[in-house]
Design an enzyme around this catalytic site. Structure first.
Site, PDB file in Angstrom:
ATOM      1  N   LYS A  39     -79.725 -28.386 -29.427  1.00 53.44           N
ATOM      2  CA  LYS A  39     -80.251 -27.470 -28.714  1.00 53.44           C
ATOM      3  C   LYS A  39     -79.329 -27.609 -26.881  1.00 53.44           C
ATOM      4  O   LYS A  39     -79.340 -26.876 -26.600  1.00 53.44           O
ATOM      5  CB  LYS A  39     -81.712 -27.224 -28.947  1.00 53.44           C
ATOM      6  CG  LYS A  39     -82.797 -27.183 -29.424  1.00 53.44           C
ATOM      7  CD  LYS A  39     -83.659 -28.059 -29.845  1.00 53.44           C
ATOM      8  CE  LYS A  39     -84.301 -27.969 -30.842  1.00 53.44           C
ATOM      9  NZ  LYS A  39     -86.194 -28.658 -30.254  1.00 53.44           N
ATOM     10  N   GLY A  40     -78.749 -28.963 -26.748  1.00 50.26           N
ATOM     11  CA  GLY A  40     -78.100 -29.195 -25.695  1.00 50.26           C
ATOM     12  C   GLY A  40     -77.300 -28.195 -24.966  1.00 50.26           C
ATOM     13  O   GLY A  40     -77.504 -28.526 -24.199  1.00 50.26           O
ATOM     14  N   ASP A  96     -72.950 -31.072 -24.848  1.00 53.78           N
ATOM     15  CA  ASP A  96     -73.455 -31.378 -24.297  1.00 53.78           C
ATOM     16  C   ASP A  96     -73.461 -32.521 -23.345  1.00 53.78           C
ATOM     17  O   ASP A  96     -72.247 -32.676 -22.719  1.00 53.78           O
ATOM     18  CB  ASP A  96     -75.258 -31.317 -24.074  1.00 53.78           C
ATOM     19  CG  ASP A  96     -75.258 -32.266 -24.996  1.00 53.78           C
ATOM     20  OD1 ASP A  96     -74.622 -32.513 -25.854  1.00 53.78           O
ATOM     21  OD2 ASP A  96     -76.734 -32.165 -25.237  1.00 53.78           O
ATOM     22  N   ASP A  99     -71.473 -39.044 -26.922  1.00 54.17           N
ATOM     23  CA  ASP A  99     -71.496 -40.609 -25.808  1.00 54.17           C
ATOM     24  C   ASP A  99     -71.186 -42.119 -27.339  1.00 54.17           C
ATOM     25  O   ASP A  99     -70.042 -42.096 -27.113  1.00 54.17           O
ATOM     26  CB  ASP A  99     -73.657 -40.696 -26.612  1.00 54.17           C
ATOM     27  CG  ASP A  99     -74.110 -41.975 -26.083  1.00 54.17           C
ATOM     28  OD1 ASP A  99     -73.728 -43.197 -25.431  1.00 54.17           O
ATOM     29  OD2 ASP A  99     -74.938 -42.172 -26.941  1.00 54.17           O
ATOM     30  N   PHE A 148     -78.958 -42.848 -19.270  1.00 54.94           N
ATOM     31  CA  PHE A 148     -79.919 -41.808 -20.409  1.00 54.94           C
ATOM     32  C   PHE A 148     -80.059 -40.624 -19.276  1.00 54.94           C
ATOM     33  O   PHE A 148     -80.608 -40.885 -18.307  1.00 54.94           O
ATOM     34  CB  PHE A 148     -80.986 -42.127 -21.138  1.00 54.94           C
ATOM     35  CG  PHE A 148     -80.973 -41.185 -22.285  1.00 54.94           C
ATOM     36  CD1 PHE A 148     -80.387 -41.842 -23.805  1.00 54.94           C
ATOM     37  CD2 PHE A 148     -82.510 -40.084 -21.812  1.00 54.94           C
ATOM     38  CE1 PHE A 148     -81.010 -40.449 -24.388  1.00 54.94           C
ATOM     39  CE2 PHE A 148     -82.250 -39.583 -22.835  1.00 54.94           C
ATOM     40  CZ  PHE A 148     -81.743 -39.541 -23.770  1.00 54.94           C
ATOM     41  N   ASP A 155     -82.169 -33.858 -23.223  1.00 57.21           N
ATOM     42  CA  ASP A 155     -83.767 -33.493 -23.457  1.00 57.21           C
ATOM     43  C   ASP A 155     -84.144 -35.148 -23.200  1.00 57.21           C
ATOM     44  O   ASP A 155     -83.181 -36.212 -23.677  1.00 57.21           O
ATOM     45  CB  ASP A 155     -84.317 -33.019 -24.741  1.00 57.21           C
ATOM     46  CG  ASP A 155     -84.042 -33.658 -25.721  1.00 57.21           C
ATOM     47  OD1 ASP A 155     -82.732 -33.546 -25.521  1.00 57.21           O
ATOM     48  OD2 ASP A 155     -84.527 -34.139 -26.839  1.00 57.21           O
ATOM     49  N   ARG A 161     -84.811 -30.236 -20.403  1.00 54.83           N
ATOM     50  CA  ARG A 161     -83.836 -29.565 -20.501  1.00 54.83           C
ATOM     51  C   ARG A 161     -83.795 -28.059 -19.864  1.00 54.83           C
ATOM     52  O   ARG A 161     -82.505 -28.048 -19.516  1.00 54.83           O
ATOM     53  CB  ARG A 161     -83.994 -28.673 -22.350  1.00 54.83           C
ATOM     54  CG  ARG A 161     -83.802 -29.045 -23.220  1.00 54.83           C
ATOM     55  CD  ARG A 161     -83.848 -28.936 -25.038  1.00 54.83           C
ATOM     56  NE  ARG A 161     -83.841 -29.507 -25.268  1.00 54.83           N
ATOM     57  CZ  ARG A 161     -82.968 -29.837 -26.385  1.00 54.83           C
ATOM     58  NH1 ARG A 161     -82.010 -30.789 -26.171  1.00 54.83           N
ATOM     59  NH2 ARG A 161     -83.688 -30.815 -27.289  1.00 54.83           N
TER      60      ARG A 161
HETATM   61  P1  IMP Z   1     -73.646 -39.501 -30.624  1.00 56.54           P
HETATM   62  O1  IMP Z   1     -72.824 -39.274 -31.532  1.00 56.54           O
HETATM   63  O2  IMP Z   1     -73.240 -40.395 -30.250  1.00 56.54           O
HETATM   64  O3  IMP Z   1     -71.968 -39.719 -30.189  1.00 56.54           O
HETATM   65  O4  IMP Z   1     -74.346 -38.439 -29.592  1.00 56.54           O
HETATM   66  C1  IMP Z   1     -74.187 -37.249 -28.703  1.00 56.54           C
HETATM   67  C2  IMP Z   1     -75.787 -36.618 -29.002  1.00 56.54           C
HETATM   68  O5  IMP Z   1     -77.148 -37.810 -28.412  1.00 56.54           O
HETATM   69  C3  IMP Z   1     -75.936 -35.624 -27.902  1.00 56.54           C
HETATM   70  O6  IMP Z   1     -75.370 -34.335 -28.339  1.00 56.54           O
HETATM   71  C4  IMP Z   1     -77.060 -36.363 -27.616  1.00 56.54           C
HETATM   72  O7  IMP Z   1     -78.238 -34.218 -28.114  1.00 56.54           O
HETATM   73  C5  IMP Z   1     -77.801 -37.047 -27.657  1.00 56.54           C
HETATM   74  N1  IMP Z   1     -77.417 -37.497 -26.286  1.00 56.54           N
HETATM   75  C6  IMP Z   1     -76.382 -38.566 -26.083  1.00 56.54           C
HETATM   76  N2  IMP Z   1     -75.895 -39.265 -24.920  1.00 56.54           N
HETATM   77  C7  IMP Z   1     -77.339 -38.458 -24.376  1.00 56.54           C
HETATM   78  C8  IMP Z   1     -77.973 -38.726 -23.299  1.00 56.54           C
HETATM   79  O8  IMP Z   1     -77.527 -39.442 -21.823  1.00 56.54           O
HETATM   80  N3  IMP Z   1     -78.982 -38.095 -22.896  1.00 56.54           N
HETATM   81  C9  IMP Z   1     -79.293 -36.896 -23.649  1.00 56.54           C
HETATM   82  N4  IMP Z   1     -78.823 -37.009 -25.138  1.00 56.54           N
HETATM   83  C10 IMP Z   1     -78.269 -37.877 -24.538  1.00 56.54           C
END
Ligand code: IMP
Length: 172
Positions: A39-40, A96, A99, A148, A155, A161
């Protein structure tokens, strides 16, 4: 609770405008499909596409992680699939934040399996110091430190959000 502002609404607005110009220049003759990762992506996606004066289509995908204990690549579950046929289409995948890179890797794999002509990633934020899987971000808003963050679609447990600026989340 909300901590300091990491990316202000003004900075977000200028990043979105810059990205829209870059992406518009990248769009060739064909009408691409913009796929937002829910949803981000919601505010970023809707702000971005409204600044692109070319014919485009929109769709959304939603995935969820199995949980903290199994966060390796391939661990995401498809919650909502796309409905547009992307075969031979140019796809811009709108995220969004990137990470560790595992979510994006899995979503790209999912889209690639439908034989698009191209897939390019657009992400508002990236935390390069957290990366576990290398992913190519074709269009990036900005890199941030290992924090974070919440707001502008991002969120924590579904909260924040709707906050207009992007803040660091402060433990309360
Ligand atoms: P990844 O798979 O570790 O790259 O994570 C990606 C997903 O984790 C993003 O689409 C977000 O939904 C969530 N995420 C990662 N870091 C943050 C943050 O700092 N704030 C909020 N959501 C995050």
């Amino acid at each position: 609770m909300l901590g300091r502002v990491v990316v202000s609404r003004d900075e977000i607005a200028s990043m979105v405008s810059r990205l829209a110009v870059e992406i518009e220049a990248d769009i060739a003759g064909r009408a691409p499909v913009f796929i937002g990762v829910l949803k981000g992506c919601v505010f970023f996606m809707t702000d971005l596409v409204r600044q692109i004066a070319k014919p485009i289509e929109m769709d959304f995908v939603q995935v969820s992680s199995y949980g903290a204990s199994t966060t390796s690549s391939g661990s995401v579950v498809l919650v909502k699939d796309i409905t547009v046929d992307v075969r031979d289409r140019d796809v811009y995948l709108v995220e969004d934040i990137v990470d560790t890179g595992t979510t994006l890797t899995d979503v790209v794999r999912l889209i690639d399996a439908r034989h698009p002509r191209s897939v390019k990633v657009v992400s508002l934020l990236s935390k390069p110091s957290r990366r576990q899987v290398e992913v190519e971000i074709a269009f990036l808003g900005t890199e941030i430190d290992d924090l974070f963050v919440v707001g502008y679609g991002l969120d924590h447990a579904e909260r924040y959000r709707n906050v207009p600026d992007i803040h660091v989340l402060q433990p309360s």
